[in-house]
Each structure stands twice: as structure tokens, then as C-alpha cells.
Design an enzyme around this catalytic site. Structure first.
Site, mmCIF file in Angstrom:
data_model
loop_
_atom_site.group_PDB
_atom_site.id
_atom_site.type_symbol
_atom_site.label_atom_id
_atom_site.label_comp_id
_atom_site.label_asym_id
_atom_site.label_seq_id
_atom_site.Cartn_x
_atom_site.Cartn_y
_atom_site.Cartn_z
ATOM 1 N N SER A 97 0.887 -1.166 0.000
ATOM 2 C CA SER A 97 0.000 0.000 0.000
ATOM 3 C C SER A 97 0.921 1.211 0.000
ATOM 4 C CB SER A 97 -0.891 -0.002 1.244
ATOM 5 O OG SER A 97 -1.658 1.192 1.302
ATOM 6 N N SER A 98 0.918 1.958 -1.089
ATOM 7 C CA SER A 98 1.889 3.039 -1.268
ATOM 8 C C SER A 98 1.681 4.149 -0.244
ATOM 9 C CB SER A 98 1.769 3.623 -2.681
ATOM 10 O OG SER A 98 2.019 2.631 -3.644
ATOM 11 N N ALA A 99 2.712 4.970 -0.077
ATOM 12 C CA ALA A 99 2.627 6.093 0.847
ATOM 13 C C ALA A 99 1.435 6.973 0.473
ATOM 14 C CB ALA A 99 3.915 6.907 0.798
ATOM 15 N N PRO A 100 0.582 7.317 1.426
ATOM 16 C CA PRO A 100 -0.629 8.090 1.109
ATOM 17 C C PRO A 100 -0.356 9.394 0.379
ATOM 18 C CG PRO A 100 -0.811 7.160 3.298
ATOM 19 C CD PRO A 100 0.595 6.879 2.835
ATOM 20 N N TYR A 243 8.027 3.588 -7.527
ATOM 21 C CA TYR A 243 7.179 2.435 -7.229
ATOM 22 C C TYR A 243 7.931 1.154 -7.556
ATOM 23 C CZ TYR A 243 2.703 4.869 -6.466
ATOM 24 O OH TYR A 243 1.686 5.630 -5.951
#
Length: 380
Positions: A97-100, A243
Site C-alpha cells: 500500500s503506497s505512501a498516502p 514504485y
């Protein structure tokens, strides 16, 4: 939601709203689609320094788990394509879950409108698919593709539990999903070195594609393309994004040193190339087609260069702390270090243009990187 979760959501919303350029509609979507619904009970938190990554466990320590879910950090959910248990805390990161803040920035650049048809490449946990579903507001308008069947199965459960109607497909996102075309937006959550033409082909004229462009040379970049009626796409690099690479585009590995390499001096400090700014990285990658990265040791700084088409062709420039001279060790007969330094000084001669002055055109024949205007092509 209980009060602690509500407070966590508000902290997260406040954090992403501090990011330059992030628009309010993304923050509102993050409030409507809480992140905790898409994070597994056991995961790996990755702060700024990957060496400080640590495991969170909802059952053992629910407070830390919740606090990290609603922090600014990326959260890794799979290691080594599932071959390594996440509790090991170390391995190749293969889903997350990528950095917000990064999620918010890319969604702002995508700028989806209500009723848009959206293709997402890289489902991961399902959180961004759910955010997109909320933003477009139309049942079934979001198609999300995940290459890993196990990751897709977990995401499907997350989406169903959150009552999200996105259509999830297991497959290679490089092929897009023609059955759902034409799309108004393509949102890519994995790094690419080559932009698949299928994404352009499956977009309407005026469609927007946002992807992390990761040429394998120093810094990585956000690429925002707009599709044209003639079947091409044109865009620029508005900022930074890094990513995990699309699995079919992972970089080549170095062939082992067999002792046949040549060692020679170089006048160019390895840091000049290894720590060059993003505009220089873009230029060097486009001009040479090479990969490059750095290595830091207590007494040495190293800049590595690799020919991705020939892993036996590589070079490393080395600076020993305290030494006035630097050396290059080269495997193979291609003068990689000279090519890279020549490209760097071409960039200097152009006035050191920043990342924002570069752009890309994608056609059926391939992609071209340019400076300032599409007719000023510098490479691929």
C-alpha cells in the site's frame, strides 16, 4: 468507525493536504474510503530509511498497527512474490500500500471526473481502486488489473468487504483490458521503463495516463500523458514518484565479475553522476539507455552503470574517502562510464534543465524523450 480510527483518518487527511498540489477532492476520498479496510493484520512498515522497516501485527499491538496504517508510510504486504513470510521483515518488496502522500499526488494528476471510465494497472491492496471508485461514482466504471493471483484474491476480499464495485481482473497490466475500453483515465501503480502502447490504444482522445516512470537511472519520475486523436500520447514529468517495477519490466541483473575488467582513472567524481539532479538523470537515461545506481560504504562512494541489453557490460566508478583520484572498473568493451559522463555534460551545456522541462511522446513505434518541445528529441 470508532473514535481512534476517525482520528487516524483525520491525521492522514491533514498530512496529504500538506503536499504541494494535492487537491481537496482526493483528501475527501481518503476520508470516505478509510485505509485500514485494505491493510492486512500483519504487514511491514517502511519509513524513509528501508533499513528501519518493521513488522506491525494487529493482534499483538493494535495501537501501533492503527497508528502506522494512518501514518505517511508505505506498507509492504508481500515479500518475494509470497515466497517469504512478511514476518521475516526482509526480502524483495513485491506488493504494498503506497505512501498516502504519493497516492494523493498521483490521483490529483489523474484528476478523474464523475462517470469517467478508469483502468488501474496494479491493484495491490485495493485501496486506490476503492478511491477511484468513490471519485467516479459509477458502478463498474473502474477496472483494476493485478498480475499476482494471491494479491488479487486478497484485494477482492478487501473490495467486497468495503462494498466497492470495481471490476478486478487477474492479468498482465501491460496489456491493459480492451474489453473495458475506451477509458478516460489510466492510473498506474507500478514503475515502468517503457510505456505500453496498449494503454494509449485503449484511451479516448483526451484521456489521461499517470504512471511512475522509472528508467533505472538515479531518480524516478511521475509521467502524465494525454492521448491525442492520432493515436499518440504526449506529456511531461511533473514530479517525483518511485514504485515497485512492473514485473515484466524489472531491470537486468549484473553478470559476475570474472576478473577480465579494465581499471583506469577518471577525472569525473563518481558523485557527480551518482548524485546528479532529476533533470540530469532523465537526460542521461534517455541519451544512453543505461541503468545506474549508487553504493555508499563507510570509506567509499560507488556509481554503477549497466547495459540492460547486455548484463556483462557494466562499470563502476569508485571514490575512496581521502583520495584525490578516482577510478573506473569496466567489464566488457562498451565505454559505459564515458557515455554517461558525456551525457551529463551535454545536460550541463543545455543550462541544467530541470525535470519539468522534459517530456515524452509515445507512439505505436515506441517512446521518445524530449526537451522543451516534442521536436527536440534527446533519446528514448
Amino acid at each position: 468507525m470508532d473514535e481512534a480510527i476517525v482520528q487516524g483518518v483525520e491525521r492522514l487527511v491533514a498530512h496529504v493536504r500538506e503536499v504541494d498540489g494535492v487537491r481537496g477532492f482526493v483528501a475527501r476520498a481518503m476520508r470516505a474510503v478509510p485505509r485500514h479496510q485494505f491493510i492486512p493484520d500483519v504487514a511491514l512498515v517502511v519509513p524513509g530509511d528501508p533499513e528501519k522497516a518493521f513488522v506491525i501485527d494487529r493482534e499483538r499491538d493494535p495501537v501501533t498497527w492503527r497508528d502506522m496504517v494512518y501514518s505517511e508510510h508505505a506498507i509492504v504486504t508481500q515479500l518475494d512474490e509470497g515466497r517469504t513470510d512478511i514476518r521475516a521483515g526482509a526480502g524483495a518488496y513485491t506488493s504494498s500500500s503506497s505512501a498516502p502522500s504519493t497516492v494523493a499526488y498521483l490521483l490529483t494528476l489523474l484528476d478523474p471526473e464523475p462517470d469517467d471510465r478508469v483502468l488501474e494497472v496494479g491493484t495491490g491492496t485495493g485501496w486506490t481502486a476503492a478511491l477511484l471508485d468513490h471519485l467516479v461514482g459509477t458502478q463498474g466504471a473502474v477496472t483494476t488489473i493485478e498480475v499476482d493471483g494471491a494479491v488479487a484474491a486478497r484485494a477482492a476480499k478487501n473490495l467486497a468487504a468495503a462494498s466497492v464495485g470495481a471490476h478486478l481482473v487477474v492479468g498482465d497490466g501491460a496489456d491493459g483490458f480492451p474489453q473495458g475500453a475506451p477509458y478516460d483515465r489510466v492510473h498506474v501503480t507500478c514503475g515502468v521503463r517503457k510505456v505500453p502502447y496498449a494503454w494509449i490504444e485503449q484511451c479516448r482522445p483526451g484521456g489521461v495516463i499517470v504512471a511512475p516512470y522509472c528508467p533505472g537511472f538515479g531518480d524516478n519520475h511521475v509521467l502524465r500523458l494525454v492521448t491525442l486523436p492520432d493515436g499518440t500520447a504526449v506529456g511531461r514529468f511533473p514530479g517525483y514518484a518511485s514504485y515497485m517495477m512492473m514485473r515484466s519490466q524489472r531491470p537486468a541483473t549484473y553478470a559476475p565479475d570474472d576478473g577480465s575488467g579494465l581499471r583506469r582513472p577518471t577525472e569525473v567524481h563518481p558523485r557527480t553522476i551518482g548524485l546528479a539532479p532529476p533533470g540530469a538523470d532523465l537526460a542521461m537515461a534517455a541519451i544512453t539507455g543505461l541503468y545506474a545506481h549508487i553504493g555508499r560504504e563507510e570509506t567509499r562512494f560507488l556509481s554503477y552503470v549497466l547495459d540492460p541489453a547486455a548484463p556483462g557490460q557494466w562499470a563502476v566508478a569508485i571514490h575512496h574517502r581521502g583520495d584525490a583520484e578516482h577510478t573506473v572498473y569496466q567489464m566488457g568493451d562498451r565505454p559505459l562510464w564515458d557515455e554517461v559522463t558525456d551525457a551529463y555534460f551535454r545536460w550541463v551545456s543545455w543550462g541544467k534543465p530541470g525535470r519539468e522541462r522534459f517530456g515524452m511522446t509515445v507512439t505505436e513505434e515506441g517512446q521518445r524523450v524530449w526537451l522543451d518541445m516534442p521536436d527536440q528529441v534527446i533519446g528514448k
